[in-house]
Design an enzyme around this catalytic site. Structure first.
Site, PDB file in Angstrom:
ATOM      1  N   ARG A  45      39.916  44.990  34.988  1.00  9.28           N
ATOM      2  CA  ARG A  45      41.261  44.440  35.008  1.00  9.28           C
ATOM      3  C   ARG A  45      41.165  42.918  34.877  1.00  9.28           C
ATOM      4  O   ARG A  45      40.084  42.354  34.902  1.00  9.28           O
ATOM      5  CB  ARG A  45      42.005  44.864  36.288  1.00  9.28           C
ATOM      6  CG  ARG A  45      41.091  44.750  37.498  1.00  9.28           C
ATOM      7  CD  ARG A  45      41.665  44.159  38.707  1.00  9.28           C
ATOM      8  NE  ARG A  45      42.338  42.925  38.526  1.00  9.28           N
ATOM      9  CZ  ARG A  45      41.760  41.715  38.537  1.00  9.28           C
ATOM     10  NH1 ARG A  45      40.440  41.574  38.684  1.00  9.28           N
ATOM     11  NH2 ARG A  45      42.475  40.622  38.382  1.00  9.28           N
ATOM     12  N   ALA A  47      43.335  39.791  32.552  1.00  9.85           N
ATOM     13  CA  ALA A  47      43.622  39.712  31.120  1.00  9.85           C
ATOM     14  C   ALA A  47      42.387  39.460  30.232  1.00  9.85           C
ATOM     15  O   ALA A  47      42.158  40.204  29.271  1.00  9.85           O
ATOM     16  CB  ALA A  47      44.696  38.649  30.884  1.00  9.85           C
ATOM     17  N   GLN A 195      44.318  42.743  44.823  1.00 11.24           N
ATOM     18  CA  GLN A 195      43.284  42.003  44.081  1.00 11.24           C
ATOM     19  C   GLN A 195      42.826  40.769  44.854  1.00 11.24           C
ATOM     20  O   GLN A 195      41.687  40.335  44.717  1.00 11.24           O
ATOM     21  CB  GLN A 195      43.827  41.551  42.714  1.00 11.24           C
ATOM     22  CG  GLN A 195      44.026  42.659  41.693  1.00 11.24           C
ATOM     23  CD  GLN A 195      45.427  43.205  41.720  1.00 11.24           C
ATOM     24  OE1 GLN A 195      46.108  43.183  42.747  1.00 11.24           O
ATOM     25  NE2 GLN A 195      45.883  43.718  40.599  1.00 11.24           N
ATOM     26  N   ASP A 236      48.640  36.427  32.371  1.00 13.36           N
ATOM     27  CA  ASP A 236      48.440  37.574  31.483  1.00 13.36           C
ATOM     28  C   ASP A 236      49.011  37.319  30.106  1.00 13.36           C
ATOM     29  O   ASP A 236      48.583  37.910  29.117  1.00 13.36           O
ATOM     30  CB  ASP A 236      49.066  38.829  32.094  1.00 13.36           C
ATOM     31  CG  ASP A 236      48.193  39.291  33.238  1.00 13.36           C
ATOM     32  OD1 ASP A 236      48.335  38.745  34.346  1.00 13.36           O
ATOM     33  OD2 ASP A 236      47.320  40.148  33.001  1.00 13.36           O
ATOM     34  N   ASN A 246      52.358  36.648  35.019  1.00 12.32           N
ATOM     35  CA  ASN A 246      51.145  36.857  35.818  1.00 12.32           C
ATOM     36  C   ASN A 246      51.487  37.890  36.888  1.00 12.32           C
ATOM     37  O   ASN A 246      52.620  38.377  36.970  1.00 12.32           O
ATOM     38  CB  ASN A 246      50.666  35.528  36.427  1.00 12.32           C
ATOM     39  CG  ASN A 246      49.274  35.660  37.041  1.00 12.32           C
ATOM     40  OD1 ASN A 246      48.370  36.205  36.422  1.00 12.32           O
ATOM     41  ND2 ASN A 246      49.097  35.199  38.258  1.00 12.32           N
ATOM     42  N   LYS A 247      50.507  38.212  37.690  1.00 14.11           N
ATOM     43  CA  LYS A 247      50.658  39.241  38.720  1.00 14.11           C
ATOM     44  C   LYS A 247      51.947  39.094  39.518  1.00 14.11           C
ATOM     45  O   LYS A 247      52.325  37.986  39.889  1.00 14.11           O
ATOM     46  CB  LYS A 247      49.435  39.172  39.645  1.00 14.11           C
ATOM     47  CG  LYS A 247      49.399  40.160  40.782  1.00 14.11           C
ATOM     48  CD  LYS A 247      49.582  41.596  40.358  1.00 14.11           C
ATOM     49  CE  LYS A 247      48.641  42.053  39.277  1.00 14.11           C
ATOM     50  NZ  LYS A 247      49.052  43.336  38.633  1.00 14.11           N
TER      51      LYS A 247
HETATM   52  O1  MRU Z   1      46.888  43.963  37.062  1.00 17.53           O
HETATM   53  P1  MRU Z   1      45.729  43.030  36.924  1.00 17.53           P
HETATM   54  O2  MRU Z   1      44.823  43.035  38.098  1.00 17.53           O
HETATM   55  O3  MRU Z   1      44.995  43.224  35.622  1.00 17.53           O
HETATM   56  O4  MRU Z   1      46.411  41.593  36.870  1.00 17.53           O
HETATM   57  C1  MRU Z   1      45.597  40.461  36.780  1.00 17.53           C
HETATM   58  C2  MRU Z   1      46.342  39.195  36.841  1.00 17.53           C
HETATM   59  O5  MRU Z   1      47.543  39.150  36.945  1.00 17.53           O
HETATM   60  C3  MRU Z   1      45.526  37.953  36.663  1.00 17.53           C
HETATM   61  O6  MRU Z   1      46.042  36.900  37.403  1.00 17.53           O
HETATM   62  C4  MRU Z   1      45.510  37.564  35.184  1.00 17.53           C
HETATM   63  O7  MRU Z   1      45.145  38.657  34.392  1.00 17.53           O
HETATM   64  C5  MRU Z   1      44.607  36.437  34.896  1.00 17.53           C
HETATM   65  S1  MRU Z   1      42.934  36.883  35.090  1.00 17.53           S
HETATM   66  C6  MRU Z   1      41.941  35.585  34.630  1.00 17.53           C
END
Ligand code: MRU
Length: 352
Positions: A45, A47, A195, A236, A246-247
């Site tokens: 997981r 991005a 996370q 993302d 983003n998350k």
């Molecule tokens: O659902 P996820 O865990 O894939 O979401 C990840 C995020 O939102 C991160 O902050 C984003 O991908 C940046 S990772 C360098």
């Protein structure tokens, strides 16, 4: 450096992020369908990691194709890319990776089936190497923005585990710490997938960087108490006007940061910037299963049949973003102009 993902002779190997921090186990996906499942189920997981995993999944699938001519191989490629492209909709890195693999397939340098197969593997491995280099450059740029000492809040995991290594937001923190800054990280737990508490805390503790985990609803209180000097998160997808997906929960952090006069930084590789999406309203937001919210560590924590919302991401409007840190340099408002300028600049800038 953590081996988040790796191309091996037997398939694509991932650290299983659903098992961390209690178990450090690795899984090898031996088919492209298994790679697609690993992305969808969040074994891998983040991005940038999703992007490179997609490229490796495509390379693996094409490698196993029985096609005897380029036209049949192209049909197989399209089917593989479609399957991988349907896994998660928000992180644009997934689609960026698929596009890059399509270009490689069509490159005049690869003329026949064995050449195309070899070129796709090389391209996926090249993306892996480039991702680490981009993170390190981002770290150098972003470290200059970090406070000399104090608390830095981060949300979700934008670290080595979300990339091929080093990390985006956590790369900035790592570079700042390496330059002698005394940073204490506050890691939002990041409900519902955790996370922050499971992954960010795990990897920062491995590096000996002081880290405090807080539940998401504590961020405002920590800011009010003066414990947070800056916030830095990953992304993302960044729209052309600087709106940031983003998350889920990132938007809340950004609004709180503005209220408390705390800078809110976003660190992301250029592969996360989507100049074809004009603003955040156009970014597709993944909805995940209700069970992620109604259950915690396998135990039900909400009544049967209750209505649930589970958007995996939110969009932070550009007005809350103090700066966007990329490997090409730092963008500031107005973002449509600064991102356009970076779009036409060279792929990697060495910080002064
Ligand atoms: O659902 P996820 O865990 O894939 O979401 C990840 C995020 O939102 C991160 O902050 C984003 O991908 C940046 S990772 C360098």
């Amino acid at each position: 450096m953590i081996k988040t993902l790796e191309w091996t002779n037997s398939g694509v190997r991932f650290i299983d992020q659903t098992k961390l921090p209690m178990e450090e186990v690795y899984v090898t996906c031996r088919t492209y369908q298994e790679v697609a499942t690993a992305i969808r189920d969040m074994i891998v997981r983040g991005a940038p990691a999703i992007g490179v995993a997609a490229a490796m999944g495509i390379a693996l699938g094409v490698q196993q194709s029985a096609a005897k001519d380029v036209a049949s191989l192209r049909l197989d490629f399209e089917q593989i890319a479609k399957t991988i492209g349907e896994t998660r909709p928000t992180a644009v890195n997934l689609f960026w990776a698929i596009e890059r693999m399509k270009k490689t397939f069509a490159s005049p340098r690869a003329q026949n089936v064995p050449e195309i197969k070899a070129a796709l593997v090389r391209e996926a491995q090249q993306m892996y190497v480039e991702d680490i280099a981009a993170n390190q450059a981002m770290g150098q740029h972003g470290a200059t923005l970090m406070p000399a000492s104090g608390g830095v809040l981060t949300h979700c995991n934008a670290g080595g585990l979300a990339t091929c290594g080093y990390g985006t937001a956590l790369g900035v923190i790592r570079a700042a710490v390496a330059s002698g800054k005394k940073i204490h990280v506050y890691a939002d737990e990041t409900r519902p997938f955790l996370q922050g508490s499971r992954l960010t805390a795990w990897e920062l503790m491995k590096d000996g960087i002081p880290t405090t985990v807080i539940a998401d609803n504590m961020a405002g209180a920590m800011m009010k108490q003066g414990k947070i000097a800056a916030a830095v998160v990953g992304a993302d997808r960044i729209a052309a006007n600087g709106d940031v997906a983003n998350k889920i929960g990132t938007y809340t952090v950004a609004v709180l940061a503005k209220e408390h006069g705390i800078p809110f930084y976003v660190a992301a590789p250029w592969s996360t910037v989507d100049m074809n999406t004009p603003d955040g309203d156009q970014i597709p937001i993944e909805q995940r299963s209700a069970k992620e919210v109604t259950h915690h560590a396998g135990k039900q924590v909400a009544p049967d049949g209750v209505l649930v919302e589970n958007p995996a991401f939110d969009v932070t409007p550009n007005k809350y973003v103090t700066a966007i840190i990329t490997e090409r340099g730092i963008a500031r408002a107005p973002y449509d102009a600064s991102l356009r300028e970076l779009a036409s600049s060279s792929s990697m800038a060495v910080p002064a």
